[in-house]
Every structure is written in C-alpha cells, then in structure tokens.
Design an enzyme around this catalytic site. Structure first.
Site, PDB file in Angstrom:
ATOM      1  N   GLU A  39      40.385  62.202 -41.739  1.00  0.00           N
ATOM      2  CA  GLU A  39      40.086  61.214 -40.707  1.00  0.00           C
ATOM      3  C   GLU A  39      38.572  60.965 -40.604  1.00  0.00           C
ATOM      4  O   GLU A  39      38.134  59.828 -40.473  1.00  0.00           O
ATOM      5  CB  GLU A  39      40.683  61.685 -39.366  1.00  0.00           C
ATOM      6  CG  GLU A  39      40.404  60.823 -38.157  1.00  0.00           C
ATOM      7  CD  GLU A  39      40.922  59.397 -38.258  1.00  0.00           C
ATOM      8  OE1 GLU A  39      41.619  59.063 -39.219  1.00  0.00           O
ATOM      9  OE2 GLU A  39      40.571  58.601 -37.369  1.00  0.00           O
ATOM     10  N   GLU A  70      35.110  53.282 -43.404  1.00  0.00           N
ATOM     11  CA  GLU A  70      35.437  51.953 -42.902  1.00  0.00           C
ATOM     12  C   GLU A  70      34.309  51.311 -42.125  1.00  0.00           C
ATOM     13  O   GLU A  70      34.185  50.083 -42.153  1.00  0.00           O
ATOM     14  CB  GLU A  70      36.766  51.910 -42.143  1.00  0.00           C
ATOM     15  CG  GLU A  70      36.889  52.750 -40.928  1.00  0.00           C
ATOM     16  CD  GLU A  70      38.283  52.632 -40.283  1.00  0.00           C
ATOM     17  OE1 GLU A  70      39.021  51.691 -40.542  1.00  0.00           O
ATOM     18  OE2 GLU A  70      38.598  53.522 -39.486  1.00  0.00           O
ATOM     19  N   ASN A  94      50.299  33.276 -38.184  1.00  0.00           N
ATOM     20  CA  ASN A  94      49.953  34.650 -38.550  1.00  0.00           C
ATOM     21  C   ASN A  94      51.110  35.186 -39.366  1.00  0.00           C
ATOM     22  O   ASN A  94      52.257  35.127 -38.919  1.00  0.00           O
ATOM     23  CB  ASN A  94      49.756  35.477 -37.266  1.00  0.00           C
ATOM     24  CG  ASN A  94      49.645  36.957 -37.552  1.00  0.00           C
ATOM     25  OD1 ASN A  94      49.253  37.360 -38.647  1.00  0.00           O
ATOM     26  ND2 ASN A  94      49.987  37.773 -36.581  1.00  0.00           N
ATOM     27  N   GLY A  95      50.825  35.685 -40.563  1.00  0.00           N
ATOM     28  CA  GLY A  95      51.890  36.203 -41.416  1.00  0.00           C
ATOM     29  C   GLY A  95      51.735  35.651 -42.821  1.00  0.00           C
ATOM     30  O   GLY A  95      50.675  35.128 -43.180  1.00  0.00           O
ATOM     31  N   CYS A 135      45.190  38.347 -38.123  1.00  0.00           N
ATOM     32  CA  CYS A 135      45.035  37.009 -37.563  1.00  0.00           C
ATOM     33  C   CYS A 135      45.457  37.031 -36.095  1.00  0.00           C
ATOM     34  O   CYS A 135      46.424  37.689 -35.728  1.00  0.00           O
ATOM     35  CB  CYS A 135      45.845  35.938 -38.269  1.00  0.00           C
ATOM     36  SG  CYS A 135      45.432  35.751 -39.999  1.00  0.00           S
ATOM     37  N   LYS A 183      42.212  44.947 -37.227  1.00  0.00           N
ATOM     38  CA  LYS A 183      42.768  46.036 -36.425  1.00  0.00           C
ATOM     39  C   LYS A 183      44.264  46.197 -36.644  1.00  0.00           C
ATOM     40  O   LYS A 183      44.774  47.300 -36.692  1.00  0.00           O
ATOM     41  CB  LYS A 183      42.483  45.725 -34.951  1.00  0.00           C
ATOM     42  CG  LYS A 183      42.945  46.778 -33.991  1.00  0.00           C
ATOM     43  CD  LYS A 183      42.021  47.963 -34.004  1.00  0.00           C
ATOM     44  CE  LYS A 183      42.480  49.069 -33.099  1.00  0.00           C
ATOM     45  NZ  LYS A 183      41.894  50.348 -33.508  1.00  0.00           N
ATOM     46  N   LYS A 220      36.788  57.344 -41.232  1.00  0.00           N
ATOM     47  CA  LYS A 220      35.914  56.710 -40.243  1.00  0.00           C
ATOM     48  C   LYS A 220      34.606  56.277 -40.902  1.00  0.00           C
ATOM     49  O   LYS A 220      34.126  55.169 -40.709  1.00  0.00           O
ATOM     50  CB  LYS A 220      35.582  57.652 -39.073  1.00  0.00           C
ATOM     51  CG  LYS A 220      36.659  57.987 -38.087  1.00  0.00           C
ATOM     52  CD  LYS A 220      37.093  56.849 -37.218  1.00  0.00           C
ATOM     53  CE  LYS A 220      38.129  56.013 -37.889  1.00  0.00           C
ATOM     54  NZ  LYS A 220      39.516  56.256 -37.616  1.00  0.00           N
ATOM     55  N   ARG A 230      41.675  41.262 -34.631  1.00  0.00           N
ATOM     56  CA  ARG A 230      42.782  41.084 -35.574  1.00  0.00           C
ATOM     57  C   ARG A 230      42.352  40.394 -36.866  1.00  0.00           C
ATOM     58  O   ARG A 230      43.122  40.276 -37.818  1.00  0.00           O
ATOM     59  CB  ARG A 230      43.886  40.250 -34.926  1.00  0.00           C
ATOM     60  CG  ARG A 230      44.448  40.845 -33.667  1.00  0.00           C
ATOM     61  CD  ARG A 230      45.481  39.929 -33.080  1.00  0.00           C
ATOM     62  NE  ARG A 230      46.640  39.849 -33.944  1.00  0.00           N
ATOM     63  CZ  ARG A 230      47.671  40.679 -33.895  1.00  0.00           C
ATOM     64  NH1 ARG A 230      47.682  41.633 -33.006  1.00  0.00           N
ATOM     65  NH2 ARG A 230      48.677  40.554 -34.708  1.00  0.00           N
ATOM     66  N   HIS A 259      39.059  72.656 -57.498  1.00  0.00           N
ATOM     67  CA  HIS A 259      39.923  72.129 -58.559  1.00  0.00           C
ATOM     68  C   HIS A 259      39.467  70.741 -59.007  1.00  0.00           C
ATOM     69  O   HIS A 259      40.241  69.997 -59.594  1.00  0.00           O
ATOM     70  CB  HIS A 259      41.379  72.089 -58.077  1.00  0.00           C
ATOM     71  CG  HIS A 259      41.900  73.453 -57.748  1.00  0.00           C
ATOM     72  ND1 HIS A 259      42.213  74.380 -58.714  1.00  0.00           N
ATOM     73  CD2 HIS A 259      42.109  74.067 -56.557  1.00  0.00           C
ATOM     74  CE1 HIS A 259      42.619  75.504 -58.133  1.00  0.00           C
ATOM     75  NE2 HIS A 259      42.551  75.338 -56.820  1.00  0.00           N
ATOM     76  N   TRP A 262      42.197  36.427 -40.736  1.00  0.00           N
ATOM     77  CA  TRP A 262      41.928  37.480 -41.725  1.00  0.00           C
ATOM     78  C   TRP A 262      42.574  36.960 -42.999  1.00  0.00           C
ATOM     79  O   TRP A 262      43.793  36.868 -43.097  1.00  0.00           O
ATOM     80  CB  TRP A 262      42.565  38.800 -41.283  1.00  0.00           C
ATOM     81  CG  TRP A 262      42.237  39.948 -42.171  1.00  0.00           C
ATOM     82  CD1 TRP A 262      41.151  40.764 -42.086  1.00  0.00           C
ATOM     83  CD2 TRP A 262      43.004  40.426 -43.281  1.00  0.00           C
ATOM     84  NE1 TRP A 262      41.198  41.713 -43.083  1.00  0.00           N
ATOM     85  CE2 TRP A 262      42.323  41.531 -43.831  1.00  0.00           C
ATOM     86  CE3 TRP A 262      44.202  40.029 -43.877  1.00  0.00           C
ATOM     87  CZ2 TRP A 262      42.796  42.245 -44.933  1.00  0.00           C
ATOM     88  CZ3 TRP A 262      44.665  40.733 -44.979  1.00  0.00           C
ATOM     89  CH2 TRP A 262      43.955  41.833 -45.494  1.00  0.00           C
TER      90      TRP A 262
HETATM   91  O1  M6R Z   1      48.208  50.224 -35.696  1.00  0.00           O
HETATM   92  P1  M6R Z   1      48.487  51.339 -36.658  1.00  0.00           P
HETATM   93  O2  M6R Z   1      48.237  52.674 -36.092  1.00  0.00           O
HETATM   94  O3  M6R Z   1      49.866  51.244 -37.255  1.00  0.00           O
HETATM   95  O4  M6R Z   1      47.458  51.106 -37.829  1.00  0.00           O
HETATM   96  C1  M6R Z   1      47.440  51.908 -38.966  1.00  0.00           C
HETATM   97  C2  M6R Z   1      46.147  51.727 -39.733  1.00  0.00           C
HETATM   98  O5  M6R Z   1      46.003  50.402 -40.137  1.00  0.00           O
HETATM   99  C3  M6R Z   1      44.940  52.133 -38.896  1.00  0.00           C
HETATM  100  O6  M6R Z   1      45.034  53.438 -38.436  1.00  0.00           O
HETATM  101  C4  M6R Z   1      43.636  51.980 -39.728  1.00  0.00           C
HETATM  102  O7  M6R Z   1      43.630  52.914 -40.759  1.00  0.00           O
HETATM  103  C5  M6R Z   1      42.419  52.138 -38.820  1.00  0.00           C
HETATM  104  N1  M6R Z   1      41.478  51.098 -39.081  1.00  0.00           N
HETATM  105  C6  M6R Z   1      41.723  53.429 -38.994  1.00  0.00           C
HETATM  106  O8  M6R Z   1      40.587  53.539 -38.224  1.00  0.00           O
END
Ligand code: M6R
Length: 616
Positions: free
Chosen positions: A489, A496, A101-102, A2, A611, A493, A27, A512, A75
C-alpha cells in the site's frame, strides 16, 4: 470514471452543473463540457480540454442562460483528451446532446453502419456514435426521442450512464443506465431534478434520491413527476430513498489537499466506522449484517475476497485476520483476474467484495459471476447506495464519509476496521477465538483512534524527510506478516501521486531478486514494529544495510533495536500485531503525500488516474 451532471427545473442550470462537476472531478479530469438548453430552444455547447476551472474561465463571456443542462468531466477511453472528444456530443442535426459514462463495446459496428448511411463523426468517441445512432433510430422509425433512446439502447452492448437533451423537446431530460452509476435527486415538490454519477452534487439541494437500476430509462419533465420504464417499455415504480451527507466532508476545510484532510480524518473516520458496532464497555463487537446472515456466513467452507488496488491490499490483511481468528481458508483475488479465469466457485462459498466507491467495474463483474454460481456475497463498501452496495446479499458500510482524493487513505483504514470487526464476530460465533484474545483485541481496537492521532504527530518529520527523497527514481517497501500488505500500500501511494516507481515486497522475499536493485541510491522503507517477526525483520534490515541501501524504518515507539542500523526512523504507538497496519500505514501515506507536494504534483488528481474505475 467520468462524471455526469444534469439539471432540469427553474434555476439557472449552469451554476448547478459547474458546482456538480467540481464535486465529481475526482472521477476524471482530462476534459470538460456543458450543454445548455436556453429558453428560446437554443442548444449551447461548450467544451474544453483540462479541468472544470478551465471551462468555467473560458466560457465566462458566453451565453450561459438556460434552466436545463447536462455536463461531463471526462477520463478518456476512446480518443485522446481534447475539446473535440470531450462531452457533450451532439447529433448530426444538432438537435440532440448526450453525456455518457461507460463504454459502448459494439460502437465500431454501429459506426460502420452509420458511416455507410452517410453519417460523419467529429470525434473518436463511442459516445458520439451513440447520439448519432439515437438520432438515426428516431428518424427512421418516426418515433419520439424517449422511444428512440429505448430502441437504440436495446441494440447497444456495453456499459452506460447517459443523460440526453433534445432541442425540440425542451421540457425534458432523458436518463438511462446500465452498469455505470447514476442517481437522480428530487428537488422542489419532486418536480425539479438533479442528475449525477453519485450523490455528492445533489446533497445540498435535496435528500430525496432515486438510484436508477440497470436497464432503466427515466424521463424527467419540468413540473411533472418522474417516469421510469425499462428497456422493454414496462413502467417501473419509483423507489425514493433518503440520503444524508455532511457537506463539510466535500470541502477541503482549510487543508491544502483533500488527501491530507482525509489522512487527518482517519481517527474520526474510524470512530464513525465503529459507532454502534464496537461496544467498548461490554467488550463486544456487533455487526448487524453478521447477525442477520449468521448461518450463511458461519457455514462458509471458504471465503474469497475480490477487490482492486488499495481495497485488494485491505483484502490481503483481511485474509490473515480471518484465517487467524475464524479458521476458514481465504483466497484474495484481483477482481479483474478472477472474472476471466473461470474460477471454481461453490454454493457454500462466501465472496467478500471490498470497494471504496462501490462502482469498480471489475469488482462488480466478479460479484455477478460469483452470484451466478450461487455464492453468498458480502460487501464492504464506503459509498452508500452504490452499485456494489445494492447488488450484494449483505454487507457492512465502512462509513468513513466521502473520499475525494484519488489516492485512497481513510477508506483503507475503514476497510481494515470492518475486516477486523468481521473476523472478531465470526471468530466468536464459531468459537475459534479465545474469550481473552477477543476482549483484548476489542479493547485495543477502541484505543486505535487515539493512537492514530498520535501517529499523525510524525507529519512534520515526514515532511522534512520527504525533501531528501525527491531525487529517487525507485523505492522499495518491505514488510512481513500483517505489514506486508502495508508495504504494498505504501508503494502504491508513492507511485500514484509522486510518479516514483516503487515496489512492495515481503521482506524475506527480497533476497530472491529485488536485492539486486539495492545500492546507495535506493531508498528502502521497512516496517519493523515490535511483533513476532521483529527479529527476522532485523536480519532483513542488515541485508539491505550491507548493500548500502538507505533505510527509513517504521518502528514501535521506544524501539532501540532498529535505530542504529538504519538512516531514519519514524515511531508509531505500540499495538497488537493484527491492528498494527492501522498505524503503520499513516507515515507511509504522509511520505507519499509530501514527496508529491515537494515535486509540485497534483496530489488529489494525479495524472492518468480516476477515483472510480467504472471501465474494465
Ligand atoms: O473504489 P474501489 O475501492 O473499488 O477502488 C479500487 C481501486 O481502484 C483503488 O483502490 C485505487 O487503487 C486507488 N487509487 C488507490 O489509492
């Protein structure tokens, strides 16, 4: 999660709020709203499901006048995305409006109490409960709004960053925070105020900011100096800080998406990260945080890395770097698991918290826990002035500039760069790395930005290959050693932003279990660069090929061993094994990007994500 924006001053608030919301849209982006206090003390509230642009278009003909306002991009946590659940929420009398926010954890108890007293609720949100509660406290105690906010917050359990306006006190905005970020920008003569969840909406108006601390309430009155108190009503001194941010980094700058721009920025971002720290001529790396806290860091018996998502993947590579060059055992923990499993933490431990946003709720909680037990906390953070940056004992900013695309790219390579520099500094101080190896890594590290540029040359080829992958429902990513976390990673990517299920695996572990999934329909991305496990990787490739898997291999330039075994290869420049993730991740970022673009998906703001994950 948010985004919150607020304004009080002499400008028209609406344009400031909308621009700020667009900056904070990363956000959360499922619904949006604004509340404007007009000069004749009317409170106009507009809310829409969907993105900021949708709200902007739908309110174009409404009364948008007013020099005080609050706004929110959501969000969803409590209740589906809808205009009813969107913020601002208004109290029963229609006098108070609040953005939040929270999460208010005890909201259902408060709601039950208010419902018995005859209050009704339009939305399913905890935020509406809070604004009603503030009004209830105000009326029953016969106090002013600021006092009501303070008394109410003393009874609230949970996390909040709130901004509240009161139609009957139209010259003030009330702001408070606990465990959710909030920053106040001081405009004209320090008597005009911009409020936001992070500094990006403020930088074009001011460089002077105040970061509110947990349990603080600020009262912002037009034309007056800001007042801050804590929840006990004790006055708090103003700590005005200066921020610098390149506004260009907040725009797409000709790229179709922030993600692509940020992938392309990685060479420059890495240079920024190393500036003043990697001294190429002297073949030396200096991190001031390490120099200032060398005793504590060098005496660590154990290092625990806590983080989430992409930052956790960086942590896995960090483990290998630190164990190799510093010879200290390292554990890498998901912050969300660490905080709840009663971990053994000793005073001699060093906890490294890695976070792009510096606001991730689970990482923050893990830090608090480790702090309570006496560990020394070292932060590797991107967002300057963020909560994690402020609560750690020491740390190193990655300095890669704001990352706007929800999928993390340049922050990952920045985090790796800091982890490598950290391992080099500590290894040198402890004498656990040889002078020859140290200098070789430093020299090669300095050359990596140019090699990133070279790696980016694969973009068109990856874009072309991506066309043939959009049919896929599953992907497997395989890597070994330093490149196993890169496989994780790459898979993250793709998941998501393209919504294709993908798994990363250590290549040898495939047999395995996951090998059962491999058939002619299954794309398998392997990272098979020319390093010590190369021969082993060739065997793993053979295993996939024998099951007719369709293989895309990331190889070292000029490689001859892999290309006849696989369907496609993408070359990356040669480098040392410990630095190879900085290059091998580039084609994987591009692959995810192009698959998502071809599928017509929202690359920068993928569904269900945000984010900055400020809820646990
Ligand atoms: O801001 P942060 O690095 O603490 O965030 C951690 C994860 O939420 C963040 O890396 C998330 O997995 C990304 N969307 C990955 O692309």
């Amino acid at each position: 999660m948010c985004g919150i924006v607020g304004y009080i001053g002499t400008r028209q608030a609406f344009p400031v709020l909308i621009k700020g919301l667009k900056r904070l849209e990363y956000r959360g982006y499922d619904s949006t709203g604004v509340a404007l206090l007009s000069t004749n003390a009317m409170l106009n509230v507009y809310k829409e499901e969907g993105k900021v642009a949708n709200l902007e278009a739908n309110v174009a003909n409404r009364d948008l006048g007013g020099t005080i306002g609050i706004a929110h991009t959501r969000w969803a946590t409590h209740g589906i995305p809808s205009s009813t659940n969107a913020h601002p929420h208004v109290s029963q009398s229609g006098k108070l409006a609040l953005v939040h926010n929270g999460i208010i954890e005890n909201y259902s108890l408060i709601k039950e109490r208010l419902t018995k007293l005859g209050f009704t609720f339009k939305s399913e949100t905890d935020t509406e409960v809070l604004v009603q509660f503030i009004e209830y406290v105000k009326e029953t105690h016969g106090v002013d709004t600021v006092t009501a906010v303070r008394l109410a917050l003393n009874q609230v359990i949970g996390a909040y960053a709130i901004v509240l306006v009161d139609k009957e006190a139209p010259e003030q905005v009330i702001v408070a925070r606990k465990s959710s970020p909030l920053v106040i920008g001081l405009g004209e003569g320090n008597r005009e105020f911009f409020i936001a969840s992070d500094a990006t909406p403020l930088v074009e108006y001011t460089q002077n900011v105040v970061y509110l601390n947990d349990g603080e309430i600020a009262v912002l009155k037009r034309g007056e100096e800001m007042q801050i108190c804590n929840l006990k009503n004790e006055a708090v001194d103003l700590d005005v800080q200066s921020i610098e941010m390149n506004i260009g980094l907040l725009e797409k700058g000709g790229y179709p998406h922030f993600m692509l721009k940020e992938i392309y920025e990685q060479a420059q971002a890495m240079k920024d990260c190393m500036r003043g720290r990697l001294l190429e001529k002297e073949k030396r790396v200096v991190l001031s945080a390490v120099c200032n806290h060398s005793e504590r860091l060098l005496n660590a018996k154990r290092i625990i890395i806590v983080s989430c998502g992409t930052s956790w993947h960086a942590g896995l590579i960090g483990k290998q770097l630190i164990e190799t060059f510093v010879k200290v055992p390292v554990e890498v923990e998901y912050a969300s698991e660490f905080r709840y499993r009663n971990p053994v933490i000793n005073k001699e431990d060093v906890v490294i918290a890695i976070s792009q946003s510096g606001e991730t709720a689970d990482t923050l909680a893990a830090i608090s826990l480790a702090k309570e037990k006496g560990a020394f906390i070292f932060g590797i953070v991107n967002a300057v002035g963020s909560s994690i940056a402020r609560i750690t004992d020491a740390g190193t900013y990655i300095h890669v500039g704001p990352e706007i695309g929800v999928a993390s790219t340049k922050a990952f390579t920045g985090q790796l760069t800091v982890l490598i520099m950290l391992a080099l500094c500590l290894g040198k101080e402890r004498g656990t790395i040889s002078e020859v190896e140290y200098e070789e890594i430093v020299t090669e590290l300095a050359a990596i930005p140019d090699k990133i540029e070279r790696s980016l040359a694969c973009n068109e080829r990856v874009a072309d290959l991506a066309k043939s992958f959009t049919y896929a429902r599953n992907f497997l990513y395989l890597g070994r050693g330093y490149n196993f976390p890169v496989a994780l990673e790459g898979a993250l990517k793709l998941k998501e932003i393209s919504y294709i299920h993908a798994e990363g695996y250590p290549a040898a572990e495939m047999k395995h279990g996951p090998i059962a999934l491999v058939d002619a329909e299954m794309p398998v991305v392997v990272i098979a660069t020319h390093h010590e496990l190369y021969e082993k990787m060739l065997s793993n490739i053979q295993e996939v090929k024998a099951r007719k898997g369709r293989i895309l291999a990331i190889v070292t330039e000029g490689d001859e061993g892999v290309k006849d075994l696989v369907d496609n290869v993408i070359e990356t420049p040669p480098t040392l094994a410990c630095l190879s993730p900085l290059l091998t991740v580039i084609p994987l970022q591009l692959l995810a990007y192009h698959v998502a673009v071809i599928k017509g998906l929202d690359v920068d703001q993928p569904r269900n994500l945000a984010k900055s994950v400020t809820v646990e």
